[in-house]
Design an enzyme around this catalytic site. Structure first.
Site, PDB file in Angstrom:
ATOM      1  CG  ASN A  83      -8.189 -12.062   2.010  1.00 41.82           C
ATOM      2  OD1 ASN A  83      -9.405 -11.866   1.777  1.00 41.82           O
ATOM      3  ND2 ASN A  83      -7.154 -11.676   1.082  1.00 41.82           N
ATOM      4  CG  HIS A 102       3.668  -1.497  -4.960  1.00 40.74           C
ATOM      5  ND1 HIS A 102       2.336  -2.228  -4.747  1.00 40.74           N
ATOM      6  CD2 HIS A 102       4.555  -2.591  -5.460  1.00 40.74           C
ATOM      7  CE1 HIS A 102       2.422  -3.515  -5.443  1.00 40.74           C
ATOM      8  NE2 HIS A 102       3.700  -3.690  -5.877  1.00 40.74           N
ATOM      9  CG  ASN A 127      -2.019  -1.279   1.135  1.00 43.23           C
ATOM     10  OD1 ASN A 127      -2.088  -1.836   0.196  1.00 43.23           O
ATOM     11  ND2 ASN A 127      -2.502  -1.492   2.235  1.00 43.23           N
ATOM     12  CB  CYS A 159      11.991  16.285  -9.730  1.00 44.60           C
ATOM     13  SG  CYS A 159      12.773  16.790 -11.298  1.00 44.60           S
TER      14      CYS A 159
END
Ligand code: NAD
Ligand code: ZN
Length: 244
Positions: A213, A118, A101, A126
């Site tokens: 889950n 990630h 996340n 930049c």
């Protein structure tokens, strides 16, 4: 022994326990996953995370990126699952969280060791000189945020579709996966490569996999040692209660 007690026992007996989290852990904070029913890709075009599109049409890409990742994600607060993992770390049971996340909710919940596989939405970078900026003033005042040093376009510091994994995050995850004897996998389908390979690496190195889950993932029947079916914000606090 019921499954919650078994999970607590696994954590208690582990020497190097780590967590691996996906979009599912933030669902109870109001951020839906990308895929599936109610997923963000039903509302937004995944093209906004294509690097090619971003470079070709920075203005329209930024318009959507702002709405989704700053205005919408920015409002979310950590939930009981994020808090439970922070508590586990504080009490010495958890070495690190590897998260897919980009929403910063583990850190906001108090987790100190977080590997952002990630990247993060917490700063802009930049695309030329790699200078870093705080997002908020930039996105408030500029349609396409620009670098103050070289005037190139700024991009959120999370990875877009064609980008590779940040080097440090990749190396740190690999190292932890090699040391871990228990991995708590929370809220991830196991479909996003190469992040999805980390639990397999962990398993190969001898770790047990504890999975939380509401739905089966690609891991459940293959490598999961103990599967706790349910929402992260309900299951994790029960384990903590049992453990502490
Ligand atoms: P994913 O692989 O992250 O899967 C989401 C999983 O969450 C599914 O298995 C689903 O069953 C599970 N889930 C749903 N509600 C849950 C709950 N309450 N508790 C526990 N699990 C729950 O899939 P994706 O959304 O397609 O993600 C693709 C990539 O984008 C991933 O890297 C993901 O981390 C990232 N992403 C991040 C965010 C964020 O930063 N919050 C949001 C969306 C996607
Ligand atoms: Zn620059």
């Amino acid at each position: 022994m019921n499954d919650i007690q078994k999970a607590a026992e696994l954590i208690k007996q582990s020497k190097h326990c780590i967590a691996f989290t996906g979009a599912g852990i933030s669902v109870e904070s109001g951020i839906p996953p990308f895929r599936g029913q109610g997923g963000l890709w039903n509302k937004y075009n995944p093209e906004i995370l294509s690097l090619g599109y971003f470079y070709s049409y920075p203005e329209s890409a930024w318009k959507e990126v702002k709405k989704l990742f700053y205005e919408f994600f920015g409002k979310a607060k950590p939930n009981k699952a994020h808090l439970a993992l922070a508590e586990l770390e504080k009490k010495g049971y958890l070495k690190t969280v590897i998260t897919q996340n980009i929403d910063n909710l583990h850190q906001e919940a108090g987790s100190k060791s977080v590997i952002e596989f990630h990247g993060t939405a917490q700063h802009l970078e930049c695309i030329e000189c790699k200078s870093k900026y705080e997002p908020y003033l930039k996105i408030k005042n500029e349609d396409v945020p620009k670098c103050e040093k070289c005037n190139s376009v700024l991009k959120p510091a999370f990875i877009f579709f064609e980008e590779s994994i940040p080097r440090q995050a990749f190396d740190d995850s690999t190292l932890h996966a090699s040391k871990a004897d228990l991995m708590i996998v929370v809220g991830t389908t196991g479909e996003v490569m190469p992040a999805s390979t980390i639990p397999y690496a962990c398993k190969r190195n001898g770790a047990k996999i504890l999975e939380i889950n509401p739905e089966h993932s690609l891991y459940t029947s293959k490598i999961t040692s103990l599967y706790l079916q349910g929402k992260a914000g309900e299951v994790l606090p029960k384990i903590i209660k049992e453990l502490l």
